[in-house]
Design an enzyme around this catalytic site. Structure first.
Site, PDB file in Angstrom:
ATOM      1  N   HIS A   1       9.179 -27.620  20.822  1.00 21.27           N
ATOM      2  CA  HIS A   1       8.401 -26.580  21.500  1.00 21.27           C
ATOM      3  C   HIS A   1       7.832 -25.586  20.489  1.00 21.27           C
ATOM      4  O   HIS A   1       6.663 -25.189  20.568  1.00 21.27           O
ATOM      5  CB  HIS A   1       9.293 -25.860  22.512  1.00 21.27           C
ATOM      6  CG  HIS A   1       8.544 -24.935  23.425  1.00 21.27           C
ATOM      7  ND1 HIS A   1       9.154 -23.959  24.170  1.00 21.27           N
ATOM      8  CD2 HIS A   1       7.211 -24.823  23.709  1.00 21.27           C
ATOM      9  CE1 HIS A   1       8.251 -23.307  24.873  1.00 21.27           C
ATOM     10  NE2 HIS A   1       7.069 -23.807  24.609  1.00 21.27           N
TER      11      HIS A   1
ATOM     12  N   HIS B   1      20.747 -32.202  19.883  1.00 21.84           N
ATOM     13  CA  HIS B   1      19.633 -32.883  20.547  1.00 21.84           C
ATOM     14  C   HIS B   1      18.823 -31.910  21.390  1.00 21.84           C
ATOM     15  O   HIS B   1      17.585 -31.910  21.329  1.00 21.84           O
ATOM     16  CB  HIS B   1      20.167 -34.013  21.432  1.00 21.84           C
ATOM     17  CG  HIS B   1      19.110 -34.641  22.305  1.00 21.84           C
ATOM     18  ND1 HIS B   1      18.322 -35.680  21.870  1.00 21.84           N
ATOM     19  CD2 HIS B   1      18.713 -34.358  23.568  1.00 21.84           C
ATOM     20  CE1 HIS B   1      17.479 -36.021  22.836  1.00 21.84           C
ATOM     21  NE2 HIS B   1      17.694 -35.230  23.882  1.00 21.84           N
ATOM     22  N   GLU B   2      19.497 -31.084  22.180  1.00 13.52           N
ATOM     23  CA  GLU B   2      18.778 -30.127  23.023  1.00 13.52           C
ATOM     24  C   GLU B   2      18.029 -29.111  22.168  1.00 13.52           C
ATOM     25  O   GLU B   2      16.929 -28.677  22.536  1.00 13.52           O
ATOM     26  CB  GLU B   2      19.737 -29.432  23.987  1.00 13.52           C
ATOM     27  CG  GLU B   2      20.431 -30.368  24.978  1.00 13.52           C
ATOM     28  CD  GLU B   2      19.464 -31.247  25.759  1.00 13.52           C
ATOM     29  OE1 GLU B   2      18.294 -30.843  25.954  1.00 13.52           O
ATOM     30  OE2 GLU B   2      19.874 -32.354  26.159  1.00 13.52           O
TER      31      GLU B   2
ATOM     32  N   HIS C   1      14.660 -30.290  21.142  1.00 17.46           N
ATOM     33  CA  HIS C   1      13.557 -29.994  22.061  1.00 17.46           C
ATOM     34  C   HIS C   1      13.004 -28.595  21.814  1.00 17.46           C
ATOM     35  O   HIS C   1      11.788 -28.376  21.919  1.00 17.46           O
ATOM     36  CB  HIS C   1      14.035 -30.107  23.510  1.00 17.46           C
ATOM     37  CG  HIS C   1      14.327 -31.508  23.948  1.00 17.46           C
ATOM     38  ND1 HIS C   1      13.410 -32.532  23.811  1.00 17.46           N
ATOM     39  CD2 HIS C   1      15.430 -32.066  24.528  1.00 17.46           C
ATOM     40  CE1 HIS C   1      13.934 -33.653  24.287  1.00 17.46           C
ATOM     41  NE2 HIS C   1      15.160 -33.398  24.718  1.00 17.46           N
TER      42      HIS C   1
END
Length: 229
Positions: free
Chosen positions: A105, A97-98, A101
């Site tokens: 980006h 999940h991280e 991100h």
């Protein structure tokens, strides 16, 4: 709206507690589901980044629990010690999940860009808005504009919580899509990761609803004061 708001706030607080408790139990349960591939959260994260052609993001360990986050400023995927080191479905879900991100980006995902632009203003607003709102309520009859300033600051934090929703859901969707496409998890492990991220996302929904309800409460106070004046 006073009594109605108290009932709504109480319902949201109860729902928030239920979701948080359920999330905690889910992560504890799936933390016992050891990965068949024996990869740690850090290894899962590193592989997802490389598979997406991202080589300028570092995966690092950070102290504490629930401290997992992606920092777009220094391009780091920060994983809590447990997620970084452990080899289970819950750790895989959080790590992926991280990294979702980080992928956002890298591809210039619009909602993440919008949230990042709001961060400086929200940081300032969060530091002062409670005091301004309190002073605004106390001085409503003599200086109603002060409460309006507090409402504008609070509205910025509410907007931030709303913008956060598509950012978090999209990161989870990217994570799950990668986990499935690369066959990183067996069916039971994947189901656990999916369930973990589903409940994590619901905490953001509750936070947004609570912020919207509180904003409407302050607006009602302001409008009510203007009518009396």
């Amino acid at each position: 709206m006073g009594s109605g708001y108290l009932i709504l706030a109480g319902a949201i607080m109860l729902f928030s507690w239920l979701v948080s408790s359920r999330l905690k139990s889910k992560f504890e349960h799936y933390s016992q589901l050891h990965l068949q591939n024996n990869m740690s959260g850090a290894e899962i994260a590193q592989k997802m980044l490389s598979d997406n052609g991202i080589y300028d993001v570092r995966v690092i360990s950070t102290e504490g629990q629930l401290t997992d986050h992606y920092n777009p400023v220094d391009k780091t995927v920060n994983l809590s010690e447990a997620v970084y080191n452990q080899r289970n479905a819950a750790a895989a879900a959080v790590a992926a999940h991280e990294c979702g991100h980080a992928v956002q980006h890298a591809v210039g995902y619009e909602w993440l860009s919008m949230r990042s632009k709001l961060v400086p203003f929200v940081n300032v607003a969060s530091s002062y808005m409670q005091w301004i709102l309190l002073a605004g309520i106390l001085m409503l009859k003599t200086f109603p504009g002060l409460l309006l300033i507090g409402i504008i600051l609070f509205a910025a934090t509410t907007l931030f919580s709303i913008v956060t929703l598509p950012v978090e859901y999209d990161a989870s969707n990217r994570a799950l899509a990668w986990l499935k496409a690369k066959n990183m998890l067996n069916p039971a492990e994947y189901a656990g990761a999916e369930d973990s991220l589903k409940w994590a996302a619901r905490t953001y929904v509750v936070a947004a609803l609570g912020s919207i309800a509180t904003l409407l409460y302050y607006v009602s106070i302001y409008l009510g004061g203007n009518r009396r004046n």
